[in-house]
Design a protein around this motif. Sequence first.
Motif, PDB file in Angstrom:
ATOM      1  N   ARG A  33       0.824  -1.218   0.000  1.00  0.00           N
ATOM      2  CA  ARG A  33       0.000   0.000   0.000  1.00  0.00           C
ATOM      3  C   ARG A  33       0.857   1.266   0.000  1.00  0.00           C
ATOM      4  N   LEU A  34       1.973   1.231   0.752  1.00  0.00           N
ATOM      5  CA  LEU A  34       2.859   2.403   0.826  1.00  0.00           C
ATOM      6  C   LEU A  34       3.909   2.415  -0.276  1.00  0.00           C
ATOM      7  N   ASP A  35       3.980   1.331  -1.048  1.00  0.00           N
ATOM      8  CA  ASP A  35       4.967   1.177  -2.113  1.00  0.00           C
ATOM      9  C   ASP A  35       6.392   1.302  -1.570  1.00  0.00           C
ATOM     10  N   GLN A  69      -2.146   5.850   0.597  1.00  0.00           N
ATOM     11  CA  GLN A  69      -0.750   5.486   0.337  1.00  0.00           C
ATOM     12  C   GLN A  69       0.235   6.221   1.231  1.00  0.00           C
ATOM     13  N   THR A  70      -0.201   6.595   2.433  1.00  0.00           N
ATOM     14  CA  THR A  70       0.688   7.230   3.396  1.00  0.00           C
ATOM     15  C   THR A  70       0.178   6.954   4.807  1.00  0.00           C
TER      16      THR A  70
END
Length: 129
Positions: A33-35, A69-70
């Motif tokens: 999700r956060l890459d 995404q954070t």
Amino acid sequence: MTEPVPHQAAPDLELAGPTDPAGWLTLPDVAERLDVSISKVHQMIRDRELLAVRRDGVRRIPADLVANQTVLKHLPGVLNLLSDNGYDDEAALRWLYEPDDTLPGATPAAALSGDQAREVKRRAQALGF
């Protein structure tokens, strides 16, 4: 100066956090999700940027603490304040998910994603006094 009394979750209490199993992410899910790499997720947990607890033998993170995404902006500050006040991970999670009718969303965790994030941080800071 007196030492803070550790706030540890009692083992016989119901576990805190999201009640829906879909409300939890595994560490690989968070990395995706956060890459970032799984190593980075472990580092974020060590640095108190994220909070992970064991559920069914697997370390998990509440999904609502990782949005868009954070990590929620004020979460690391709140986690550090709670840790400084002697809260272990389970106790911090319990505090974040304790119902509070004075906050929009009814829990500090829900309020962190809205306009009351600074108020949640202030309340966590006040625990030391």
